[in-house]
Design an enzyme around this catalytic site. Structure first.
Site, PDB file in Angstrom:
ATOM      1  N   GLY A  88       0.830  -1.192   0.000  1.00 40.67           N
ATOM      2  CA  GLY A  88       0.000   0.000   0.000  1.00 40.67           C
ATOM      3  C   GLY A  88       0.859   1.233   0.000  1.00 40.67           C
ATOM      4  O   GLY A  88       2.082   1.159   0.012  1.00 40.67           O
ATOM      5  N   PRO A  90       0.801   5.096   1.935  1.00 34.96           N
ATOM      6  CA  PRO A  90       0.148   6.122   2.743  1.00 34.96           C
ATOM      7  C   PRO A  90      -0.073   7.412   1.960  1.00 34.96           C
ATOM      8  O   PRO A  90      -0.984   8.165   2.241  1.00 34.96           O
ATOM      9  CB  PRO A  90       1.118   6.342   3.901  1.00 34.96           C
ATOM     10  CG  PRO A  90       2.391   5.684   3.525  1.00 34.96           C
ATOM     11  CD  PRO A  90       2.093   4.718   2.427  1.00 34.96           C
ATOM     12  N   PHE A  92      -1.268   7.772  -0.981  1.00 34.50           N
ATOM     13  CA  PHE A  92      -2.564   7.741  -1.658  1.00 34.50           C
ATOM     14  C   PHE A  92      -3.674   7.199  -0.760  1.00 34.50           C
ATOM     15  O   PHE A  92      -4.789   7.017  -1.200  1.00 34.50           O
ATOM     16  CB  PHE A  92      -2.473   6.901  -2.936  1.00 34.50           C
ATOM     17  CG  PHE A  92      -1.462   7.433  -3.900  1.00 34.50           C
ATOM     18  CD1 PHE A  92      -1.692   8.609  -4.593  1.00 34.50           C
ATOM     19  CD2 PHE A  92      -0.255   6.780  -4.092  1.00 34.50           C
ATOM     20  CE1 PHE A  92      -0.750   9.117  -5.467  1.00 34.50           C
ATOM     21  CE2 PHE A  92       0.692   7.282  -4.969  1.00 34.50           C
ATOM     22  CZ  PHE A  92       0.442   8.452  -5.652  1.00 34.50           C
ATOM     23  N   HIS A 110      10.337  -4.467  -0.684  1.00 32.95           N
ATOM     24  CA  HIS A 110      10.354  -3.329  -1.603  1.00 32.95           C
ATOM     25  C   HIS A 110      10.436  -2.014  -0.828  1.00 32.95           C
ATOM     26  O   HIS A 110      11.211  -1.119  -1.189  1.00 32.95           O
ATOM     27  CB  HIS A 110       9.103  -3.378  -2.491  1.00 32.95           C
ATOM     28  CG  HIS A 110       9.110  -2.385  -3.593  1.00 32.95           C
ATOM     29  ND1 HIS A 110       8.236  -1.323  -3.626  1.00 32.95           N
ATOM     30  CD2 HIS A 110       9.881  -2.268  -4.701  1.00 32.95           C
ATOM     31  CE1 HIS A 110       8.462  -0.615  -4.715  1.00 32.95           C
ATOM     32  NE2 HIS A 110       9.457  -1.160  -5.385  1.00 32.95           N
ATOM     33  N   ASP A 111       9.646  -1.899   0.249  1.00 34.97           N
ATOM     34  CA  ASP A 111       9.708  -0.700   1.102  1.00 34.97           C
ATOM     35  C   ASP A 111      11.119  -0.506   1.654  1.00 34.97           C
ATOM     36  O   ASP A 111      11.654   0.604   1.650  1.00 34.97           O
ATOM     37  CB  ASP A 111       8.729  -0.813   2.277  1.00 34.97           C
ATOM     38  CG  ASP A 111       7.273  -0.696   1.853  1.00 34.97           C
ATOM     39  OD1 ASP A 111       7.017  -0.312   0.691  1.00 34.97           O
ATOM     40  OD2 ASP A 111       6.395  -1.005   2.683  1.00 34.97           O
ATOM     41  N   ASP A 125      12.495  -1.902  -8.041  1.00 40.87           N
ATOM     42  CA  ASP A 125      11.303  -2.351  -8.759  1.00 40.87           C
ATOM     43  C   ASP A 125      11.536  -3.692  -9.453  1.00 40.87           C
ATOM     44  O   ASP A 125      10.643  -4.542  -9.488  1.00 40.87           O
ATOM     45  CB  ASP A 125      10.852  -1.290  -9.761  1.00 40.87           C
ATOM     46  CG  ASP A 125      10.347  -0.019  -9.081  1.00 40.87           C
ATOM     47  OD1 ASP A 125      10.142  -0.031  -7.845  1.00 40.87           O
ATOM     48  OD2 ASP A 125      10.172   0.989  -9.792  1.00 40.87           O
TER      49      ASP A 125
END
Length: 189
Positions: A88, A90, A92, A110-111, A125
């Site tokens: 997710g 934050p 958006f 990935h974070d 990515d």
């Protein structure tokens, strides 16, 4: 015609001078207020344009974090990465709880990659895409059902496309937090 006494004339001249001074001050104040309003408006437009550039790929369209003087950023001393938020953003207000632990694991990796100073968005990515596609391959091996694999691949494609097209700002924000540039102070995010 009545003549004014010297003290009355002096008082009248002082009052007139005060009125003129007040009018000049009012004009100066209005002029300064107008300039301040214009400056604040230009600053807001600049802020919005910079946010749009970050969102759409940075100044060069490549979404790269660079120091303004051309030097290579280095890790910020004492920086503690924020806890991963799963799948997710934050930014958006989106949080996808898909219920697939391996998918959440890919999102968390990935974070952390985005928050690794000097790591390119493209590398993060690509690692994310590999992690996601491995999930679908594992589903194929485990279940052997084509319809489950197609659903998995559709989910993976949606997540990856979201990261490619909307991930620049989160990447740049993470790099700004994790990195420091010589001769620059950290700016508010």
């Amino acid at each position: 015609m009545a003549l004014l006494s010297r003290p009355a004339l002096t008082l009248l001249l002082l009052l007139m001078a005060a009125v003129v001074r007040c009018q000049e001050q009012a004009q100066t104040t209005d002029w300064r207020a107008t300039l301040k309003t214009i400056r604040n408006g230009v600053h807001k437009i600049d802020t919005y344009l910079n946010a749009a550039l970050d969102l759409l790929g940075g100044e060069d369209g490549l979404c790269q974090y660079k120091c303004s003087d051309g030097s290579k950023p280095f890790p910020r001393y004492g920086y503690k990465p924020s806890p991963p938020n799963g799948c997710g953003s934050p930014l958006f207000g989106v949080h996808l709880n898909i219920g697939i632990p391996s998918l959440t694991k890919c999102c968390n990796q990935h974070d952390r990659c985005y928050e690794t100073c000097g790591k390119s968005k493209n590398d993060c990515d690509e690692e994310f895409q590999y992690c996601l596609s491995k999930i679908c391959r594992d589903v194929q091996k485990t279940l052997g059902l084509t319809q489950h694999v197609q659903a998995c691949e559709t989910t993976v494609e949606l997540l990856f496309d979201s990261v490619i097209h909307l991930g620049c700002k989160p990447y740049l924000d993470s790099q700004r937090a994790a990195c420091r540039c010589h001769y620059e102070e950290k700016t508010d995010l």
